[in-house]
Design an enzyme around this catalytic site. Sequence first.
Site, PDB file in Angstrom:
ATOM      1  N   ASP A  73      55.951  77.335  49.155  1.00  0.00           N
ATOM      2  CA  ASP A  73      56.997  77.982  49.963  1.00  0.00           C
ATOM      3  C   ASP A  73      58.329  77.258  49.775  1.00  0.00           C
ATOM      4  O   ASP A  73      58.356  76.071  49.447  1.00  0.00           O
ATOM      5  CB  ASP A  73      56.646  77.914  51.454  1.00  0.00           C
ATOM      6  CG  ASP A  73      55.564  78.902  51.868  1.00  0.00           C
ATOM      7  OD1 ASP A  73      55.209  79.799  51.082  1.00  0.00           O
ATOM      8  OD2 ASP A  73      55.067  78.762  53.007  1.00  0.00           O
ATOM      9  N   ARG A  97      58.097  84.243  44.102  1.00  0.00           N
ATOM     10  CA  ARG A  97      58.209  85.148  45.271  1.00  0.00           C
ATOM     11  C   ARG A  97      59.683  85.183  45.654  1.00  0.00           C
ATOM     12  O   ARG A  97      60.304  84.148  45.853  1.00  0.00           O
ATOM     13  CB  ARG A  97      57.401  84.616  46.447  1.00  0.00           C
ATOM     14  CG  ARG A  97      57.645  85.393  47.746  1.00  0.00           C
ATOM     15  CD  ARG A  97      57.251  84.611  49.010  1.00  0.00           C
ATOM     16  NE  ARG A  97      55.847  84.334  49.097  1.00  0.00           N
ATOM     17  CZ  ARG A  97      55.343  83.288  49.773  1.00  0.00           C
ATOM     18  NH1 ARG A  97      56.144  82.425  50.386  1.00  0.00           N
ATOM     19  NH2 ARG A  97      54.044  83.090  49.818  1.00  0.00           N
ATOM     20  N   HIS A 106      60.151  93.080  54.525  1.00  0.00           N
ATOM     21  CA  HIS A 106      59.740  94.208  55.378  1.00  0.00           C
ATOM     22  C   HIS A 106      60.840  95.257  55.405  1.00  0.00           C
ATOM     23  O   HIS A 106      60.768  96.206  56.177  1.00  0.00           O
ATOM     24  CB  HIS A 106      59.493  93.729  56.813  1.00  0.00           C
ATOM     25  CG  HIS A 106      58.722  92.455  56.876  1.00  0.00           C
ATOM     26  ND1 HIS A 106      59.317  91.228  56.962  1.00  0.00           N
ATOM     27  CD2 HIS A 106      57.390  92.237  56.803  1.00  0.00           C
ATOM     28  CE1 HIS A 106      58.392  90.280  56.963  1.00  0.00           C
ATOM     29  NE2 HIS A 106      57.220  90.863  56.859  1.00  0.00           N
TER      30      HIS A 106
HETATM   31  C1  LIG Z   1      55.202  86.965  52.406  1.00  0.00           C
HETATM   32  C2  LIG Z   1      56.446  86.291  52.877  1.00  0.00           C
HETATM   33  C3  LIG Z   1      56.664  84.963  52.577  1.00  0.00           C
HETATM   34  C4  LIG Z   1      57.825  84.330  52.980  1.00  0.00           C
HETATM   35  N1  LIG Z   1      58.070  83.039  52.567  1.00  0.00           N
HETATM   36  C5  LIG Z   1      59.247  82.468  52.871  1.00  0.00           C
HETATM   37  C6  LIG Z   1      59.603  81.195  52.334  1.00  0.00           C
HETATM   38  O1  LIG Z   1      58.855  80.563  51.589  1.00  0.00           O
HETATM   39  N2  LIG Z   1      60.810  80.685  52.674  1.00  0.00           N
HETATM   40  C7  LIG Z   1      61.688  81.355  53.493  1.00  0.00           C
HETATM   41  O2  LIG Z   1      62.791  80.862  53.751  1.00  0.00           O
HETATM   42  N3  LIG Z   1      61.369  82.561  54.023  1.00  0.00           N
HETATM   43  C8  LIG Z   1      60.184  83.130  53.730  1.00  0.00           C
HETATM   44  N4  LIG Z   1      59.891  84.371  54.228  1.00  0.00           N
HETATM   45  C9  LIG Z   1      60.754  84.975  55.296  1.00  0.00           C
HETATM   46  C10 LIG Z   1      61.905  85.748  54.699  1.00  0.00           C
HETATM   47  O3  LIG Z   1      62.814  84.869  54.106  1.00  0.00           O
HETATM   48  C11 LIG Z   1      62.643  86.567  55.782  1.00  0.00           C
HETATM   49  O4  LIG Z   1      63.103  85.710  56.776  1.00  0.00           O
HETATM   50  C12 LIG Z   1      61.797  87.640  56.427  1.00  0.00           C
HETATM   51  O5  LIG Z   1      60.923  88.218  55.527  1.00  0.00           O
HETATM   52  C13 LIG Z   1      62.692  88.733  57.016  1.00  0.00           C
HETATM   53  O6  LIG Z   1      63.419  89.358  55.984  1.00  0.00           O
HETATM   54  P1  LIG Z   1      63.142  90.846  55.494  1.00  0.00           P
HETATM   55  O7  LIG Z   1      63.158  90.865  54.019  1.00  0.00           O
HETATM   56  O8  LIG Z   1      61.922  91.369  56.110  1.00  0.00           O
HETATM   57  O9  LIG Z   1      64.440  91.655  55.918  1.00  0.00           O
HETATM   58  P2  LIG Z   1      65.255  91.771  57.282  1.00  0.00           P
HETATM   59  O10 LIG Z   1      66.547  92.426  56.905  1.00  0.00           O
HETATM   60  O11 LIG Z   1      65.279  90.499  58.034  1.00  0.00           O
HETATM   61  O12 LIG Z   1      64.368  92.783  58.113  1.00  0.00           O
HETATM   62  C14 LIG Z   1      64.174  94.138  57.720  1.00  0.00           C
HETATM   63  C15 LIG Z   1      63.340  94.860  58.756  1.00  0.00           C
HETATM   64  O13 LIG Z   1      62.022  94.291  58.776  1.00  0.00           O
HETATM   65  C16 LIG Z   1      61.512  94.213  60.108  1.00  0.00           C
HETATM   66  N5  LIG Z   1      61.290  92.804  60.458  1.00  0.00           N
HETATM   67  C17 LIG Z   1      61.678  91.717  59.757  1.00  0.00           C
HETATM   68  N6  LIG Z   1      61.282  90.575  60.361  1.00  0.00           N
HETATM   69  C18 LIG Z   1      60.622  90.954  61.470  1.00  0.00           C
HETATM   70  C19 LIG Z   1      59.962  90.256  62.514  1.00  0.00           C
HETATM   71  N7  LIG Z   1      59.905  88.927  62.531  1.00  0.00           N
HETATM   72  N8  LIG Z   1      59.395  90.978  63.528  1.00  0.00           N
HETATM   73  C20 LIG Z   1      59.433  92.331  63.512  1.00  0.00           C
HETATM   74  N9  LIG Z   1      60.051  93.050  62.543  1.00  0.00           N
HETATM   75  C21 LIG Z   1      60.633  92.381  61.553  1.00  0.00           C
HETATM   76  C22 LIG Z   1      62.555  94.872  60.990  1.00  0.00           C
HETATM   77  O14 LIG Z   1      62.232  96.229  61.090  1.00  0.00           O
HETATM   78  C23 LIG Z   1      63.840  94.678  60.206  1.00  0.00           C
HETATM   79  O15 LIG Z   1      64.815  95.636  60.523  1.00  0.00           O
HETATM   80  C24 LIG Z   1      58.761  85.038  53.778  1.00  0.00           C
HETATM   81  C25 LIG Z   1      58.553  86.380  54.074  1.00  0.00           C
HETATM   82  C26 LIG Z   1      57.429  87.020  53.626  1.00  0.00           C
HETATM   83  C27 LIG Z   1      57.260  88.464  53.917  1.00  0.00           C
END
Ligand SMILES: Cc1cc2nc3c(=O)[nH]c(=O)nc-3n(C[C@H](O)[C@H](O)[C@H](O)COP(=O)(O)OP(=O)(O)OC[C@H]3O[C@@H](n4cnc5c(N)ncnc54)[C@H](O)[C@@H]3O)c2cc1C
Length: 306
Positions: free
Chosen positions: A131, A183, A226
Amino acid sequence: MVARQTLLFLSRHEGLKDFATGFGPFKRMTTRFVAGEDIEQTVSAIRALNAIGCTASFDHLNEDVSQVSATEEEVREYLRILARIDETGIRSNVSIKLTQFGLGIDSELAYRNARTVVEDAARRGNFVRVDMEGSNVTQVTLDIFRRLRSEFGLNDVGIVVQSYLRRTWDDVQELLKVPARIRICKGAYNEPPEVAFPDKKDVDENYVRVMRALLASGVYHGIATHDPKMIDATVDFAQREGIGKDAFEFQMLYGVRRDLQEQLARDGYNMRVYVPYGKHWYPYFMRRLAERPANVWFVLKNIFKG
Ligand SMILES: Cc1cc2nc3c(=O)[nH]c(=O)nc-3n(C[C@H](O)[C@H](O)[C@H](O)COP(=O)(O)OP(=O)(O)OC[C@H]3O[C@@H](n4cnc5c(N)ncnc54)[C@H](O)[C@@H]3O)c2cc1C
């Protein structure tokens, strides 16, 4: 924006951490994002995900570990996880954090601990994802990853990049030369504007740019999001370029957009769910609240309900 920064600030607040982890109603709220406290509860959660066509990545929650003995216990926990994956036949790899393995104490210690886990995973034909954490450790995390990658295969160990970082595009160019399994995610930490794009529009643009470079590279990468806009951009680009559904995977977090996870699996995409468990859930949980401050109301409502 202010709510996000406040929640991310609180995610590093020791006093609140002690209060929250000892406060039953708050702890119960974590079950939405955390699979349980031990390996067996997590195995059950992963079995349920496998049954709906999703694979998983096991994550033992812990970060910023400051005792050498505690980092060694983290290694033993990951060796138990890898053994349990083999024994149960669940479809899962593992994700690790280098600060969990002692990066804050000594980078050699973190490297050695990570190496032990990667070696065991490689022997078992499994895979370790490193990560990415805060920008204060980006460079050393990449350095340790490259060292591991020079000793192990493409399908043994992979890395994460964050589209909010200004440096990420250049890092990706270097990592693709190795080559490495990457990733891409947006990034979850509180970063200053000098190192990370403050505007969501720029973070999203960079995400799409990196996603396209990853898909075009011919290596199997993880598209972690997401965000329906990022997912649509990925599906569109893959279709336009004739890139097959098997050439990459989508990744999402346990408990977030379960509807979308199932939908993508049903549509024939590889869908991996990151499944965290353990007692040290506080910073992870707070980062999930920060991503969607509306979740705070969900938590408060449930606390007052009882
Ligand atoms: C498999 C995986 C591994 C990850 N590994 C890392 C890592 O190693 N380092 C790191 O810094 N980050 C990591 N992340 C977190 C990532 O950086 C984001 O903070 C997180 O995924 C939210 O961004 P998003 O792309 O979903 O978009 P966003 O623009 O934040 O969200 C888009 C939509 O997704 C939904 N959503 C997003 N988050 C949530 C929540 N918590 N609860 C409910 N709905 C939500 C909402 O509908 C939102 O409108 C990881 C995420 C995933 C999915």
